[in-house]
Design a protein around this motif. Structure first.
Motif, PDB file in Angstrom:
ATOM      1  N   TYR A  52      11.098  26.359 -17.809  1.00 49.30           N
ATOM      2  CA  TYR A  52       9.657  26.571 -17.979  1.00 49.30           C
ATOM      3  C   TYR A  52       8.970  26.258 -16.655  1.00 49.30           C
ATOM      4  CZ  TYR A  52      10.114  27.173 -22.997  1.00 49.30           C
ATOM      5  OH  TYR A  52      10.439  27.655 -24.246  1.00 49.30           O
ATOM      6  N   PHE A  53       8.229  27.251 -16.142  1.00 44.26           N
ATOM      7  CA  PHE A  53       7.599  27.182 -14.837  1.00 44.26           C
ATOM      8  C   PHE A  53       6.087  27.041 -14.963  1.00 44.26           C
ATOM      9  CE2 PHE A  53      11.453  29.629 -14.518  1.00 44.26           C
ATOM     10  CZ  PHE A  53      12.043  29.176 -13.344  1.00 44.26           C
ATOM     11  N   PRO A  54       5.437  26.365 -14.011  1.00 45.20           N
ATOM     12  CA  PRO A  54       3.975  26.338 -14.044  1.00 45.20           C
ATOM     13  C   PRO A  54       3.427  27.747 -13.834  1.00 45.20           C
ATOM     14  CG  PRO A  54       4.814  25.209 -12.082  1.00 45.20           C
ATOM     15  CD  PRO A  54       5.993  25.642 -12.879  1.00 45.20           C
ATOM     16  N   ALA A 106       4.277  18.918 -22.671  1.00 45.32           N
ATOM     17  CA  ALA A 106       4.681  19.182 -21.278  1.00 45.32           C
ATOM     18  C   ALA A 106       4.895  20.680 -21.029  1.00 45.32           C
ATOM     19  CB  ALA A 106       5.950  18.410 -20.939  1.00 45.32           C
ATOM     20  N   LEU A 107       5.107  21.459 -22.092  1.00 42.99           N
ATOM     21  CA  LEU A 107       5.329  22.903 -21.944  1.00 42.99           C
ATOM     22  C   LEU A 107       4.030  23.704 -21.940  1.00 42.99           C
ATOM     23  CD1 LEU A 107       8.400  23.383 -24.323  1.00 42.99           C
ATOM     24  CD2 LEU A 107       8.364  22.851 -21.863  1.00 42.99           C
ATOM     25  N   LYS A 108       2.922  23.062 -22.207  1.00 43.05           N
ATOM     26  CA  LYS A 108       1.639  23.761 -22.362  1.00 43.05           C
ATOM     27  C   LYS A 108       1.328  24.650 -21.157  1.00 43.05           C
ATOM     28  CE  LYS A 108      -3.193  23.168 -23.428  1.00 43.05           C
ATOM     29  NZ  LYS A 108      -4.203  22.260 -23.942  1.00 43.05           N
ATOM     30  N   GLY A 109       1.168  25.943 -21.441  1.00 42.81           N
ATOM     31  CA  GLY A 109       0.782  26.907 -20.425  1.00 42.81           C
ATOM     32  C   GLY A 109       1.879  27.306 -19.460  1.00 42.81           C
ATOM     33  N   ARG A 110       3.057  26.725 -19.570  1.00 40.20           N
ATOM     34  CA  ARG A 110       4.165  27.093 -18.684  1.00 40.20           C
ATOM     35  C   ARG A 110       4.781  28.410 -19.152  1.00 40.20           C
ATOM     36  NH1 ARG A 110       6.668  23.340 -15.254  1.00 40.20           N
ATOM     37  NH2 ARG A 110       5.394  21.463 -15.035  1.00 40.20           N
ATOM     38  N   LEU A 111       5.482  29.066 -18.250  1.00 38.61           N
ATOM     39  CA  LEU A 111       6.085  30.359 -18.545  1.00 38.61           C
ATOM     40  C   LEU A 111       7.605  30.270 -18.491  1.00 38.61           C
ATOM     41  CD1 LEU A 111       3.711  32.541 -16.346  1.00 38.61           C
ATOM     42  CD2 LEU A 111       3.657  32.332 -18.835  1.00 38.61           C
TER      43      LEU A 111
END
Length: 128
Positions: A52-54, A106-111
């Motif tokens: 999971y990336f910003p 921690a995953l919020k909004g990550r791709l």
């Protein structure tokens, strides 16, 4: 958001998040989509490992919002994006949890990228 119904109903199901040391890259052919040192690796029972990336690290001009959505009882509702590269469209190749359950903020909004379903997407290094 709220507590995950999946974790409440299946307390032994593991969804482990770890911060990755070093950079992780995603490419399609010669096009680099992301190269970031701020990456979370998710290992979930029954699923392949996922990076999971910003959002800010991903080339947003290559993303096109899809109408597709899905619901994970452990992480929350996912929204999807097509990758558009040189006129070619990779449908629903990317997803994000915009409002994940409390356990996975921690995953919020990550791709994340569907490299297992779309072999054109190459992630380096590949999670073991």
């Amino acid at each position: 958001m709220s507590k995950s119904p999946g974790h409440q109903q299946h307390p032994n199901h593991k969804v482990q998040e770890t911060t990755v040391e070093g950079n992780v890259r995603v490419a399609v052919g010669t096009q680099m989509l992301v190269d970031s040192g701020d990456v979370i690796l998710v290992r979930e029972d029954g699923n392949p490992p996922r990076y999971y990336f910003p959002r800010s690290a991903v080339r947003s001009e290559l993303l096109q919002r899809s109408d597709t959505t899905s619901a994970c009882p452990f992480k929350g509702a996912a929204t999807y994006y097509h990758l558009v590269l040189d006129g070619k469209v990779l449908n629903d190749a990317v997803w994000s949890y915009e409002q994940p359950y409390d356990e996975h903020q921690a995953l919020k909004g990550r791709l994340a990228f569907y490299d297992d379903k779309l072999p054109e997407i190459v992630i380096t290094p590949k999670p073991a």
